[in-house]
Scaffold this motif. Structure first.
Motif, PDB file in Angstrom:
ATOM      1  N   PRO B 255       0.811  -1.227   0.000  1.00  0.00           N
ATOM      2  CA  PRO B 255       0.000   0.000   0.000  1.00  0.00           C
ATOM      3  C   PRO B 255       0.843   1.274   0.000  1.00  0.00           C
ATOM      4  O   PRO B 255       0.446   2.294  -0.565  1.00  0.00           O
ATOM      5  CB  PRO B 255      -0.826  -0.114   1.281  1.00  0.00           C
ATOM      6  CG  PRO B 255      -0.183  -1.173   2.106  1.00  0.00           C
ATOM      7  CD  PRO B 255       0.583  -2.070   1.177  1.00  0.00           C
ATOM      8  N   ARG B 256       2.022   1.208   0.628  1.00  0.00           N
ATOM      9  CA  ARG B 256       2.901   2.379   0.646  1.00  0.00           C
ATOM     10  C   ARG B 256       3.343   2.733  -0.772  1.00  0.00           C
ATOM     11  O   ARG B 256       3.234   3.885  -1.203  1.00  0.00           O
ATOM     12  CB  ARG B 256       4.120   2.064   1.522  1.00  0.00           C
ATOM     13  CG  ARG B 256       5.120   3.170   1.624  1.00  0.00           C
ATOM     14  CD  ARG B 256       6.427   2.661   2.182  1.00  0.00           C
ATOM     15  NE  ARG B 256       7.117   1.841   1.189  1.00  0.00           N
ATOM     16  CZ  ARG B 256       8.163   1.077   1.449  1.00  0.00           C
ATOM     17  NH1 ARG B 256       8.639   0.990   2.670  1.00  0.00           N
ATOM     18  NH2 ARG B 256       8.749   0.375   0.500  1.00  0.00           N
ATOM     19  N   LEU B 258       1.950   1.806  -3.563  1.00  0.00           N
ATOM     20  CA  LEU B 258       0.786   2.173  -4.372  1.00  0.00           C
ATOM     21  C   LEU B 258       0.385   3.625  -4.109  1.00  0.00           C
ATOM     22  O   LEU B 258       0.027   4.363  -5.027  1.00  0.00           O
ATOM     23  CB  LEU B 258      -0.390   1.235  -4.088  1.00  0.00           C
ATOM     24  CG  LEU B 258      -0.242  -0.192  -4.644  1.00  0.00           C
ATOM     25  CD1 LEU B 258      -1.335  -1.103  -4.099  1.00  0.00           C
ATOM     26  CD2 LEU B 258      -0.271  -0.189  -6.170  1.00  0.00           C
ATOM     27  N   THR B 259       0.461   4.033  -2.846  1.00  0.00           N
ATOM     28  CA  THR B 259       0.132   5.418  -2.493  1.00  0.00           C
ATOM     29  C   THR B 259       1.078   6.386  -3.198  1.00  0.00           C
ATOM     30  O   THR B 259       0.649   7.394  -3.771  1.00  0.00           O
ATOM     31  CB  THR B 259       0.252   5.625  -0.964  1.00  0.00           C
ATOM     32  OG1 THR B 259      -0.622   4.707  -0.327  1.00  0.00           O
ATOM     33  CG2 THR B 259      -0.105   7.042  -0.559  1.00  0.00           C
ATOM     34  N   ILE B 260       2.368   6.072  -3.146  1.00  0.00           N
ATOM     35  CA  ILE B 260       3.361   6.942  -3.780  1.00  0.00           C
ATOM     36  C   ILE B 260       3.094   7.018  -5.290  1.00  0.00           C
ATOM     37  O   ILE B 260       3.064   8.102  -5.884  1.00  0.00           O
ATOM     38  CB  ILE B 260       4.795   6.441  -3.493  1.00  0.00           C
ATOM     39  CG1 ILE B 260       5.103   6.554  -1.997  1.00  0.00           C
ATOM     40  CG2 ILE B 260       5.822   7.210  -4.317  1.00  0.00           C
ATOM     41  CD1 ILE B 260       6.400   5.896  -1.563  1.00  0.00           C
ATOM     42  N   ALA B 261       2.852   5.846  -5.902  1.00  0.00           N
ATOM     43  CA  ALA B 261       2.625   5.790  -7.353  1.00  0.00           C
ATOM     44  C   ALA B 261       1.375   6.589  -7.740  1.00  0.00           C
ATOM     45  O   ALA B 261       1.367   7.330  -8.724  1.00  0.00           O
ATOM     46  CB  ALA B 261       2.486   4.339  -7.801  1.00  0.00           C
ATOM     47  N   GLN B 262       0.340   6.448  -6.936  1.00  0.00           N
ATOM     48  CA  GLN B 262      -0.920   7.160  -7.183  1.00  0.00           C
ATOM     49  C   GLN B 262      -0.688   8.678  -7.139  1.00  0.00           C
ATOM     50  O   GLN B 262      -1.156   9.433  -7.988  1.00  0.00           O
ATOM     51  CB  GLN B 262      -1.934   6.746  -6.108  1.00  0.00           C
ATOM     52  CG  GLN B 262      -3.303   7.379  -6.243  1.00  0.00           C
ATOM     53  CD  GLN B 262      -4.144   6.681  -7.301  1.00  0.00           C
ATOM     54  OE1 GLN B 262      -4.345   5.465  -7.229  1.00  0.00           O
ATOM     55  NE2 GLN B 262      -4.610   7.428  -8.278  1.00  0.00           N
ATOM     56  N   ALA B 286       9.220  -1.129  -8.438  1.00  0.00           N
ATOM     57  CA  ALA B 286       7.853  -1.463  -8.023  1.00  0.00           C
ATOM     58  C   ALA B 286       6.953  -0.233  -8.102  1.00  0.00           C
ATOM     59  O   ALA B 286       5.830  -0.292  -8.614  1.00  0.00           O
ATOM     60  CB  ALA B 286       7.867  -2.017  -6.608  1.00  0.00           C
ATOM     61  N   ILE B 287       7.454   0.895  -7.626  1.00  0.00           N
ATOM     62  CA  ILE B 287       6.660   2.127  -7.655  1.00  0.00           C
ATOM     63  C   ILE B 287       6.421   2.551  -9.105  1.00  0.00           C
ATOM     64  O   ILE B 287       5.323   2.946  -9.482  1.00  0.00           O
ATOM     65  CB  ILE B 287       7.365   3.259  -6.860  1.00  0.00           C
ATOM     66  CG1 ILE B 287       7.406   2.901  -5.371  1.00  0.00           C
ATOM     67  CG2 ILE B 287       6.682   4.605  -7.085  1.00  0.00           C
ATOM     68  CD1 ILE B 287       8.208   3.866  -4.511  1.00  0.00           C
ATOM     69  N   SER B 288       7.463   2.408  -9.930  1.00  0.00           N
ATOM     70  CA  SER B 288       7.372   2.815 -11.332  1.00  0.00           C
ATOM     71  C   SER B 288       6.307   2.036 -12.093  1.00  0.00           C
ATOM     72  O   SER B 288       5.551   2.606 -12.886  1.00  0.00           O
ATOM     73  CB  SER B 288       8.718   2.593 -12.019  1.00  0.00           C
ATOM     74  OG  SER B 288       9.649   3.508 -11.535  1.00  0.00           O
ATOM     75  N   ILE B 289       6.284   0.725 -11.877  1.00  0.00           N
ATOM     76  CA  ILE B 289       5.330  -0.113 -12.606  1.00  0.00           C
ATOM     77  C   ILE B 289       3.901   0.262 -12.207  1.00  0.00           C
ATOM     78  O   ILE B 289       3.013   0.386 -13.057  1.00  0.00           O
ATOM     79  CB  ILE B 289       5.645  -1.601 -12.379  1.00  0.00           C
ATOM     80  CG1 ILE B 289       6.907  -1.958 -13.180  1.00  0.00           C
ATOM     81  CG2 ILE B 289       4.485  -2.495 -12.809  1.00  0.00           C
ATOM     82  CD1 ILE B 289       7.528  -3.279 -12.841  1.00  0.00           C
ATOM     83  N   ALA B 442      12.606  18.358  -9.470  1.00  0.00           N
ATOM     84  CA  ALA B 442      11.444  19.247  -9.323  1.00  0.00           C
ATOM     85  C   ALA B 442      10.658  18.929  -8.064  1.00  0.00           C
ATOM     86  O   ALA B 442      10.217  19.830  -7.359  1.00  0.00           O
ATOM     87  CB  ALA B 442      10.534  19.149 -10.546  1.00  0.00           C
ATOM     88  N   CYS B 443      10.447  17.653  -7.779  1.00  0.00           N
ATOM     89  CA  CYS B 443       9.705  17.323  -6.562  1.00  0.00           C
ATOM     90  C   CYS B 443      10.011  15.937  -6.049  1.00  0.00           C
ATOM     91  O   CYS B 443      10.518  15.079  -6.771  1.00  0.00           O
ATOM     92  CB  CYS B 443       8.202  17.519  -6.757  1.00  0.00           C
ATOM     93  SG  CYS B 443       7.443  16.369  -7.883  1.00  0.00           S
ATOM     94  N   VAL B 444       9.733  15.754  -4.768  1.00  0.00           N
ATOM     95  CA  VAL B 444       9.959  14.477  -4.098  1.00  0.00           C
ATOM     96  C   VAL B 444       8.603  13.984  -3.625  1.00  0.00           C
ATOM     97  O   VAL B 444       7.842  14.723  -2.999  1.00  0.00           O
ATOM     98  CB  VAL B 444      10.910  14.663  -2.899  1.00  0.00           C
ATOM     99  CG1 VAL B 444      10.944  13.415  -2.019  1.00  0.00           C
ATOM    100  CG2 VAL B 444      12.322  14.999  -3.381  1.00  0.00           C
ATOM    101  N   VAL B 445       8.291  12.733  -3.956  1.00  0.00           N
ATOM    102  CA  VAL B 445       7.000  12.173  -3.560  1.00  0.00           C
ATOM    103  C   VAL B 445       7.218  11.009  -2.596  1.00  0.00           C
ATOM    104  O   VAL B 445       7.934  10.056  -2.912  1.00  0.00           O
ATOM    105  CB  VAL B 445       6.209  11.692  -4.799  1.00  0.00           C
ATOM    106  CG1 VAL B 445       4.869  11.106  -4.369  1.00  0.00           C
ATOM    107  CG2 VAL B 445       5.992  12.837  -5.771  1.00  0.00           C
ATOM    108  N   THR B 446       6.620  11.115  -1.416  1.00  0.00           N
ATOM    109  CA  THR B 446       6.682  10.046  -0.420  1.00  0.00           C
ATOM    110  C   THR B 446       5.257   9.698   0.001  1.00  0.00           C
ATOM    111  O   THR B 446       4.315  10.406  -0.369  1.00  0.00           O
ATOM    112  CB  THR B 446       7.443  10.489   0.842  1.00  0.00           C
ATOM    113  OG1 THR B 446       6.607  11.416   1.561  1.00  0.00           O
ATOM    114  CG2 THR B 446       8.758  11.165   0.501  1.00  0.00           C
TER     115      THR B 446
END
Lengths: 100, 519
Positions: B255-256, B258-262, B286-289, B442-446
């Motif tokens: 879920p972590r 998936l949240t980041i990817a979303q 994993a996040i990329s896919i 440009a940005c960091v997504v966590t």
């Protein structure tokens, strides 16, 4: 309090720690730590172990930790469990209420 | 000691390597590119097929002290590096400069062993994860010259500027004819794009194509042309297609992640650049896919299609191509067997030269036209500098890959990472090794929030776009503090003065060095 028998708690899952605690009569506290984050958190982990032992007034014990990146709260909880089992007493939940 | 514009302390010289600090001076661009390629003549045709790797080494005149190269398109399924290195050792050749496009962990080859016995004495690659990297950091293996680590786009630049002159290039191909026309797209063990090896084929003094599948002349399709190939060798097996994936292509259930990817897909969709004909690179973790899937959904919802998808390609991108969501797929690397096969079967899925992908010092590359680039990282700091190489355990954990190239090239570069991994904070005060300069992020997504870089060239625009979409960023400092609250304050990792690797930027300047760690 004195550690009476060897106790083993925790797992080797990521984020957990496996702790083995055994008696060390009259020879103080001895800590053996294996951890991937030892460089950055070795000191903090040892501090948590010593503080938990002190909280139960344990002066003699051998502790071996195989850490898989457990957070401080996890290490303290596992230590408390290991100590209660090693001493043979139930955990005093009321004490927790008092601290809050 | 010098300090570059990123605040990293650098020695002036490491071994014979002279350090040019990042941010100091512009690179001369009006220079003639160099190549080691020899003319040769084969007016009567015939065959270039030799009976063994040893025979090819002798025919190439490989000698101690020379530079050899490989590509990493088979990733951990590669069987050629191990076979070639064993043959080199058999001939007693030593003191080689090992310059593959990247070092990956191989089951049949221990780079550390070849360094220990002196077969290899210099290394230039995009990363040195595994036993050798760890041994260099803890000092159990020492080399006189530092390892030179370059992002993908910097390797062709270094070759064409004469900094990395290759004597013999060994190119693993899944099929070849006896005259050297060869490819990664057909045969028993395909790897798809051979993009990393094009520069080697063009620039090495001698080129050996190594295959397990000989086909009738002319091999079609051919990625590597006969005009560059000196010899062809057939071996039993060149690699395992099943292992070319950087990660399994299955969608993560974490879920972590998936949240980041979303969140990444939401940021892209909020940007004014998300419009008909936009372009993107999502990568292969994993996040990329997951991000590719969420992006595809956003595109469908908004009725937007992309002009191109770039870089390392997964089946998720091929699905988007098949659905008409992407007009052209530009593959510098194929990250799973299906993506590898897609170049042959689909006209708009193209194999591209790595230099065409990312070399900033040519007359143009695809990154120049990239709108969105999604990147992974081990650590990011409050200046947005990114660490792609070293872990907090004092180990070599990754490679630069195209990270620094994509960050600078893309209009909106998005670094994705969880704020902590186990007890290790990933948003920190100062990265252990700086690999990608913060000013290009440009940005960091966590999972705990999105931080925009106020020093990025498109900050104002992105802030406005996110505001309009109702996405509320936090500051990078807030993320760093949150991470530290969870993990506790890490003690600094102590190092000696001994430099084991230099981290070059796209232009060959030095962003940072890696020193031996005190354990």
């Amino acid at each position: 309090m004195e550690i009476k028998e060897t106790s083993m708690v925790g797992t080797l899952e990521l984020g957990d720690v496996e702790i083995t605690l055994w008696p060390n009569p009259g020879k103080g506290i001895e800590i053996e730590l294996e951890s991937d984050v030892k460089l950055q958190f070795g000191g903090a982990i040892e501090r948590a172990v010593r503080e938990e032992l002190a909280r139960f007034s344990i002066e003699n014990a051998c502790v071996r930790l195989v850490d898989k990146g457990a957070l401080d709260c996890v290490i303290r909880a596992r230590m408390a469990c290991a100590i209660c089992r090693g001493v043979g007493v139930p955990y005093d939940w009321a004490k927790e209420d008092g601290e809050k | 000691m010098m300090v570059n514009s990123l605040g990293r302390e650098l020695p002036e010289k490491v071994g014979s390597y002279i350090v040019r600090p990042y941010g100091s001076e512009a690179v001369e661009t009006a220079v003639t590119v160099r190549t080691n390629r020899t003319a040769g003549t084969r007016s009567n045709g015939g065959s270039k097929l030799l009976g063994s790797i040893v025979a090819a080494l002798e025919a190439c005149g490989l000698q101690s002290g020379m530079t050899i190269s490989f590509h990493h398109s088979f990733r951990e399924g590669d069987l050629v590096v191990g076979q070639v290195m064993a043959a080199i050792r058999e001939l007693g050749i030593h003191d080689l400069r090992f310059a593959p496009s990247a070092v990956v962990n191989l089951s049949n080859f221990s780079l550390a062993e070849y360094v220990r016995d002196g077969t290899i004495t210099r290394i230039e690659a995009s990363g040195i994860r595994g036993e050798l990297g760890d041994s260099l950091i803890d000092g159990s293996i020492r080399m006189e010259e530092p390892a030179i680590l370059r992002p993908h786009g910097a390797r062709p630049r270094a070759i064409e500027m004469g900094e990395l002159a290759i004597d013999v290039a060994f190119i693993a191909v899944s099929a070849s004819d006896e005259y050297g026309n060869s490819t990664g797209q057909i045969g028993t063990n395909i790897c798809g794009s051979l993009g990393y090896s094009f520069i080697d084929a063009r620039s090495a003094r001698k080129v050996v194509a190594i295959t397990d599948t000989l086909v009738d002349y002319p091999c079609c399709p051919a990625s590597i042309s006969q005009q560059y190939v000196d010899y062809v060798v057939k071996v039993d097996k060149v690699g395992d297609s099943g292992k070319i994936g950087a990660g399994a292509a299955r969608l993560t259930k974490n879920p972590r992640d998936l949240t980041i990817a979303q969140r990444v897909a939401e940021i892209i969709a909020a940007s004014r650049r998300f419009q008909e004909g936009f372009s993107f690179q999502t990568g292969a973790g994993a996040i990329s896919i997951a991000c590719t899937k969420f992006l595809s959904e956003q595109m469908e919802r908004r009725g937007v299609t992309a002009s191109f998808a770039l870089g390392g390609i997964t089946s998720g991108i091929i699905d988007m191509y098949d659905a008409g969501q992407v007009r052209v797929v530009e593959c510098s690397q194929s990250f799973d067997a299906r993506a590898a096969g897609a170049i042959y079967s689909r006209p708009g899925v193209r194999e591209i030269d790595n230099a065409d992908y990312a070399n900033a010092y040519s007359k143009g590359n695809f990154l120049d036209h990239l709108n969105f680039g999604v990147l992974g990282a081990l650590e990011v700091d409050t200046d947005f500098n990114v660490n792609l190489l070293t872990g907090s355990s004092g180990r070599m954990m990754g490679g630069l890959g195209g990270g620094p190239d994509v960050a600078e090239g893309a209009d909106i570069s998005i670094v994705t990472l969880p704020i902590v991994r186990g007890r290790t904070p990933s948003v920190v005060r100062r990265v252990f090794t700086c690999c990608t300069p913060g000013e290009t992020v440009a940005c960091v997504v966590t999972q705990a929030g999105i931080a925009l870089n106020p020093h990025h060239r498109h900050y104002g625009e992105l802030r406005e776009d996110l505001e309009r979409a109702g996405i509320k960023p936090v500051t990078i400092q807030e993320l760093q503090q949150l991470a530290e609250e969870i993990t506790g304050v890490p003690e600094p990792i102590r190092t000696t003065d001994r430099v084991v690797a230099v981290v070059e930027y796209r232009d060959g300047s030095v962003v940072d060095v890696i020193r031996e760690t005190v354990f």
